[in-house]
Design an enzyme around this catalytic site. Structure first.
Site, PDB file in Angstrom:
ATOM      1  N   LYS A  13       0.829  -1.217   0.000  1.00 32.81           N
ATOM      2  CA  LYS A  13       0.000   0.000   0.000  1.00 32.81           C
ATOM      3  C   LYS A  13       0.860   1.262   0.000  1.00 32.81           C
ATOM      4  O   LYS A  13       0.623   2.172  -0.777  1.00 32.81           O
ATOM      5  CB  LYS A  13      -0.927   0.038   1.229  1.00 32.81           C
ATOM      6  CG  LYS A  13      -1.886  -1.124   1.330  1.00 32.81           C
ATOM      7  CD  LYS A  13      -2.868  -0.928   2.467  1.00 32.81           C
ATOM      8  CE  LYS A  13      -2.221  -0.863   3.843  1.00 32.81           C
ATOM      9  NZ  LYS A  13      -1.677  -2.111   4.342  1.00 32.81           N
ATOM     10  N   ARG A  88      -9.909   0.800   8.970  1.00 30.52           N
ATOM     11  CA  ARG A  88      -9.371  -0.527   9.256  1.00 30.52           C
ATOM     12  C   ARG A  88     -10.390  -1.416   9.946  1.00 30.52           C
ATOM     13  O   ARG A  88     -10.110  -2.580  10.206  1.00 30.52           O
ATOM     14  CB  ARG A  88      -8.173  -0.339  10.197  1.00 30.52           C
ATOM     15  CG  ARG A  88      -6.893  -0.999   9.775  1.00 30.52           C
ATOM     16  CD  ARG A  88      -5.894  -0.699  10.869  1.00 30.52           C
ATOM     17  NE  ARG A  88      -4.612  -1.280  10.657  1.00 30.52           N
ATOM     18  CZ  ARG A  88      -3.623  -0.707   9.983  1.00 30.52           C
ATOM     19  NH1 ARG A  88      -3.803   0.461   9.410  1.00 30.52           N
ATOM     20  NH2 ARG A  88      -2.460  -1.310   9.888  1.00 30.52           N
ATOM     21  N   ARG A 127      11.764  -5.964   3.795  1.00 35.40           N
ATOM     22  CA  ARG A 127      11.681  -4.529   4.077  1.00 35.40           C
ATOM     23  C   ARG A 127      12.569  -4.174   5.277  1.00 35.40           C
ATOM     24  O   ARG A 127      13.331  -3.210   5.233  1.00 35.40           O
ATOM     25  CB  ARG A 127      10.219  -4.162   4.373  1.00 35.40           C
ATOM     26  CG  ARG A 127      10.019  -2.716   4.763  1.00 35.40           C
ATOM     27  CD  ARG A 127       8.570  -2.313   4.719  1.00 35.40           C
ATOM     28  NE  ARG A 127       7.791  -2.765   5.877  1.00 35.40           N
ATOM     29  CZ  ARG A 127       6.471  -2.741   5.944  1.00 35.40           C
ATOM     30  NH1 ARG A 127       5.770  -2.325   4.916  1.00 35.40           N
ATOM     31  NH2 ARG A 127       5.829  -3.128   7.023  1.00 35.40           N
ATOM     32  N   ARG A 139      10.795  -0.392  12.310  1.00 39.36           N
ATOM     33  CA  ARG A 139       9.571  -0.327  13.113  1.00 39.36           C
ATOM     34  C   ARG A 139       9.561  -1.426  14.163  1.00 39.36           C
ATOM     35  O   ARG A 139       9.871  -2.577  13.859  1.00 39.36           O
ATOM     36  CB  ARG A 139       8.353  -0.510  12.192  1.00 39.36           C
ATOM     37  CG  ARG A 139       7.929   0.751  11.516  1.00 39.36           C
ATOM     38  CD  ARG A 139       6.927   0.485  10.434  1.00 39.36           C
ATOM     39  NE  ARG A 139       5.759  -0.278  10.909  1.00 39.36           N
ATOM     40  CZ  ARG A 139       4.667  -0.467  10.163  1.00 39.36           C
ATOM     41  NH1 ARG A 139       4.608   0.022   8.935  1.00 39.36           N
ATOM     42  NH2 ARG A 139       3.661  -1.151  10.633  1.00 39.36           N
ATOM     43  N   ARG A 150      -0.703  -8.713  13.700  1.00 38.76           N
ATOM     44  CA  ARG A 150      -1.259  -7.693  12.787  1.00 38.76           C
ATOM     45  C   ARG A 150      -2.059  -8.362  11.668  1.00 38.76           C
ATOM     46  O   ARG A 150      -3.104  -7.891  11.260  1.00 38.76           O
ATOM     47  CB  ARG A 150      -0.123  -6.830  12.203  1.00 38.76           C
ATOM     48  CG  ARG A 150       0.368  -5.766  13.182  1.00 38.76           C
ATOM     49  CD  ARG A 150       1.771  -5.296  12.886  1.00 38.76           C
ATOM     50  NE  ARG A 150       1.944  -4.732  11.553  1.00 38.76           N
ATOM     51  CZ  ARG A 150       3.123  -4.593  10.957  1.00 38.76           C
ATOM     52  NH1 ARG A 150       4.235  -4.975  11.566  1.00 38.76           N
ATOM     53  NH2 ARG A 150       3.204  -4.076   9.765  1.00 38.76           N
TER      54      ARG A 150
HETATM   55  P1  ADP Z   1       0.619  -1.988   8.588  1.00 45.63           P
HETATM   56  O1  ADP Z   1      -0.532  -1.725   7.690  1.00 45.63           O
HETATM   57  O2  ADP Z   1       1.869  -2.340   7.852  1.00 45.63           O
HETATM   58  O3  ADP Z   1       0.307  -2.964   9.672  1.00 45.63           O
HETATM   59  P2  ADP Z   1       0.501   0.778   9.549  1.00 45.63           P
HETATM   60  O4  ADP Z   1       1.716   1.640   9.469  1.00 45.63           O
HETATM   61  O5  ADP Z   1      -0.640   1.097   8.676  1.00 45.63           O
HETATM   62  O6  ADP Z   1       1.044  -0.687   9.368  1.00 45.63           O
HETATM   63  O7  ADP Z   1      -0.031   0.780  11.052  1.00 45.63           O
HETATM   64  C1  ADP Z   1       0.810   0.509  12.153  1.00 45.63           C
HETATM   65  C2  ADP Z   1      -0.016   0.414  13.452  1.00 45.63           C
HETATM   66  O8  ADP Z   1      -0.691   1.667  13.665  1.00 45.63           O
HETATM   67  C3  ADP Z   1      -1.136  -0.604  13.418  1.00 45.63           C
HETATM   68  O9  ADP Z   1      -0.695  -1.892  13.762  1.00 45.63           O
HETATM   69  C4  ADP Z   1      -2.085  -0.010  14.477  1.00 45.63           C
HETATM   70  O10 ADP Z   1      -1.636  -0.254  15.783  1.00 45.63           O
HETATM   71  C5  ADP Z   1      -1.978   1.466  14.230  1.00 45.63           C
HETATM   72  N1  ADP Z   1      -3.000   1.927  13.267  1.00 45.63           N
HETATM   73  C6  ADP Z   1      -2.767   2.435  12.012  1.00 45.63           C
HETATM   74  N2  ADP Z   1      -3.913   2.750  11.406  1.00 45.63           N
HETATM   75  C7  ADP Z   1      -4.903   2.413  12.266  1.00 45.63           C
HETATM   76  C8  ADP Z   1      -6.316   2.479  12.236  1.00 45.63           C
HETATM   77  N3  ADP Z   1      -6.967   2.948  11.143  1.00 45.63           N
HETATM   78  N4  ADP Z   1      -7.019   2.048  13.314  1.00 45.63           N
HETATM   79  C9  ADP Z   1      -6.405   1.576  14.372  1.00 45.63           C
HETATM   80  N5  ADP Z   1      -5.081   1.480  14.497  1.00 45.63           N
HETATM   81  C10 ADP Z   1      -4.320   1.891  13.452  1.00 45.63           C
END
Ligand code: ADP
Length: 288
Positions: A13, A88, A127, A139, A150
């Site tokens: 993404k 999400r 990555r 991260r 996740r």
């Molecule tokens: P990825 O999609 O690779 O898991 P992101 O960078 O999008 O990673 O998100 C990292 C973390 O941030 C998630 O595991 C969550 O804890 C939090 N997070 C991000 N976006 C949301 C969301 N829309 N709702 C709840 N938590 C979120």
């Protein structure tokens, strides 16, 4: 253009969002990035989110909805945006619908990057290795253990959004297992097919040119017929150069029919004229 990118961690993404940002001048709204920035800056939101994120769980809906709502009010949003990592959960999607309605913003499409789960761990490991090699900070949630949490969260909480947006005819699915380049091309193709971006054009003018070239023997007549058709076609209408293949939902609804019709008419007329012309030539030759 306003888009949502949907897909599990490691689906690509972020990579594709960056490319869309560059190509169309959109703003990328990544809730993950925003939350990481809040954690780093130790803001109240950051302090609340820190441990939740580290464990691979989701930050409470109210927090992310609040962040997104504020962000959508910023002036740079008017050129369009890509939501990456939000919504999400189904409640987040419902809240987003409400927000967009209130702010009179229309969502163009939800692009789902579909990938085999078995490839995701490898991708995230690559990555991490690349980031380490570049000396970047890795991260803390990019470990195999947290990643599996996740992924489990994605399956139970986020995957229902595929159905949610498909029902609303917004979903476009792209095979995320192809190369980065291919995925980008496919995304651009389907966005053109639904009319969200300017398609690769085969304009009526070009159709005339093509007709002239192919129909050399009968020359003028063909060009005239094609020109007539081009005139009849509404101005400025263009057609996509490829078919709307795997487009679902939004794609089907907004199939390039209307856009294609204009140049389609010109093309048809040109083809007909070409056929006629070549028949004439054959006849002439036969006479000789
Ligand atoms: P990825 O999609 O690779 O898991 P992101 O960078 O999008 O990673 O998100 C990292 C973390 O941030 C998630 O595991 C969550 O804890 C939090 N997070 C991000 N976006 C949301 C969301 N829309 N709702 C709840 N938590 C979120």
């Amino acid at each position: 253009m306003r888009l949502i990118l949907l897909g599990p961690p490691g689906a690509g993404k972020g990579t594709q969002a960056q490319r869309l940002v560059q190509k169309y001048g959109l703003v990328q709204l990544s809730t993950g990035e925003m939350l990481r920035a809040a954690v780093a800056a130790e803001t109240p939101v950051g302090l609340q989110a820190k441990d939740v994120m580290a464990s691979g769980s989701l930050v409470p809906d109210e927090i992310v909805i609040g962040i997104i709502s504020d962000r959508l009010d910023q002036p740079d949003m008017k050129n369009g945006f890509i939501l990456d990592g939000f919504p999400r959960t189904v409640p987040q999607a419902a809240a987003l619908d409400e927000l967009l309605k209130k702010k009179h913003i229309k969502l163009d499409a939800v692009v789902e990057l579909r990938v085999n789960e078995s490839a995701l761990l490898d991708r995230v490991e690559t990555r991490v290795a690349e980031m380490r090699a570049r000396g970047e900070e890795v991260r803390i949630d990019d470990t195999p253990e947290v990643l599996s949490k996740r992924l489990a969260n994605y399956r139970t909480l986020t995957e229902p959004l595929i159905h949610y947006y498909s029902e609303r005819r917004k979903l476009l699915t792209v095979d995320g297992m192809m190369t980065i380049e291919h995925v980008t091309r496919e995304i651009n193709r389907i966005l053109a097919a639904i009319g969200a971006v300017e398609p690769k054009v085969v304009s009526a003018k070009k159709a005339v040119g093509a007709a002239r070239k192919t129909a050399k023997p009968a020359g003028k007549k063909v060009a005239k017929t094609a020109k007539k058709a081009a005139k009849a076609a509404p101005k400025g209408k263009k057609t996509t150069s490829s078919k709307a293949g795997r487009v679902t939902g939004a794609g089907r609804k907004a199939a390039p029919a209307a856009k294609g019709r204009a140049a389609g008419t010109a093309k048809k007329a040109a083809k007909k004229a070409v056929r006629k012309a070549s028949k004439k030539v054959t006849k002439k030759r036969a006479k000789r």
